[in-house]
Design an enzyme around this catalytic site. Structure first.
Site, short mmCIF file in Angstrom:
data_model
loop_
_atom_site.label_atom_id
_atom_site.label_comp_id
_atom_site.label_asym_id
_atom_site.label_seq_id
_atom_site.Cartn_x
_atom_site.Cartn_y
_atom_site.Cartn_z
N HIS A 113 0.84 -1.19 0.00
CA HIS A 113 0.00 0.00 0.00
C HIS A 113 0.89 1.25 0.00
O HIS A 113 1.97 1.25 0.60
CB HIS A 113 -0.92 -0.01 1.23
CG HIS A 113 -1.94 1.08 1.18
ND1 HIS A 113 -1.65 2.38 1.52
CD2 HIS A 113 -3.25 1.06 0.79
CE1 HIS A 113 -2.75 3.11 1.35
NE2 HIS A 113 -3.73 2.34 0.91
N GLU A 117 -3.78 2.26 -7.66
CA GLU A 117 -4.16 3.24 -6.64
C GLU A 117 -3.11 4.35 -6.60
O GLU A 117 -2.17 4.29 -5.81
CB GLU A 117 -4.28 2.53 -5.29
CG GLU A 117 -4.85 3.42 -4.23
CD GLU A 117 -5.11 2.69 -2.92
OE1 GLU A 117 -6.27 2.63 -2.54
OE2 GLU A 117 -4.16 2.18 -2.30
P1 PGA Z 1 -9.43 6.23 0.44
O1 PGA Z 1 -8.23 5.22 0.70
O2 PGA Z 1 -10.57 5.43 -0.14
O3 PGA Z 1 -9.75 6.79 1.78
O4 PGA Z 1 -8.94 7.26 -0.52
C1 PGA Z 1 -8.00 4.16 -0.17
C2 PGA Z 1 -6.78 3.40 0.24
O5 PGA Z 1 -5.81 4.03 0.69
O6 PGA Z 1 -6.73 2.16 0.13
#
Ligand code: PGA
Length: 256
Positions: A102, A172
């Site tokens: 992450h 992401e």
């Molecule tokens: P968020 O976080 O939906 O609060 O933007 C997503 C993540 O970091 O997995």
């Protein structure tokens, strides 16, 4: 471990990060979610709370709707790793999914070489690695594409062709995560999934690559979730903030 999430069934992962602040609140979220009449025909839903809440939170859960995941895992199996959680410990709590790499862990210094070891250890223990990738910023010259490509290549180093379909990849980008940010627009998400698939095809060949589930994460909410799934054409979502509000999260699930 399921071979992969069926393409028709979306994979929805709730990343609770370092929240909520108490077991009491965590129980409240989970019990509200359990009371919602959620029909999981169209999706698999995975809850990833902080590990300290696991035993109390899930000890009496016998339902089939919610699966469990953790937000990190040690790349090693033996004793001398202070502060880490081993794969065997996770499996003892029925953990099936492991979020790896992450952005918030990468920001702490976890690099792609360590991340690739974590993926291999997760696979070895027959859980599903959920590899997060994404650029930090978008530049005009397309450097972010090179950055992303290298991140994927390095994070998957040593993952074999016969293993890749068991890995889930989340696109992401850092600039879309968290408070004050906005999700990537649907068309760009679609473009990025194609870009990631092309990298996978060059690494593993078409057949295996096209079976890898690609998710999107970053500011997903009840308003944008359907558009991201349909127009972004992703196989699922990784949801942070919106997954901590059981009303919003169940709204998202109901929409799907
Ligand atoms: P968020 O976080 O939906 O609060 O933007 C997503 C993540 O970091 O997995």
């Amino acid at each position: 471990m399921k071979k992969k999430n069926s393409k028709n069934k979306k994979l929805i992962i709730a990343n609770w990060k370092m929240a909520p602040d108490s077991l009491f609140e965590a129980k409240k979220i989970f019990s509200t979610l359990k009371k919602k009449k959620i029909n999981s025909r169209n999706f698999t839903v995975v809850l990833c709370p902080p590990v300290v809440y696991f035993s109390e939170l899930f000890k009496n859960y016998r339902g089939k709707i919610f699966k469990f995941g953790i937000q990190n895992l040690s790349h090693e199996d033996d004793f001398a790793h202070t502060g880490e959680i081993s794969a065997k410990m996770a499996k003892d709590f029925n953990v099936q999914y492991v979020i790896i790499g992450h952005a918030e862990r990468r920001a702490l210094g976890e690099d792609s070489s360590l991340i690739s070891k974590k993926i291999k250890n997760t696979l070895k223990h027959k859980m599903t690695p959920v590899l997060c990738v994404g650029e930090i910023i978008r530049d005009q010259n397309g450097e972010y594409l090179k950055f992303l490509e290298q991140q994927i290549i390095d994070s998957l180093s040593g993952v074999k062709k016969n293993q890749i379909e068991k890995v889930v990849i989340v696109y992401e980008p850092v600039w879309a995560i968290g408070k004050g940010h906005k999700a990537v627009n649907n068309y760009e998400i679609y473009q990025m999934t194609i870009f990631i698939k092309k990298i996978l095809v060059s690494l593993y060949g078409r057949k295996s690559a096209l079976n890898v589930s690609i998710l999107y994460g970053g500011s997903v909410d009840a308003e944008n979730c359907l558009g991201i799934l349909e127009e972004g054409r992703v196989d699922g979502l990784l949801i942070g903030r919106a997954s901590l509000n059981p009303f919003t999260f169940s709204d998202i699930l109901k929409k799907i």
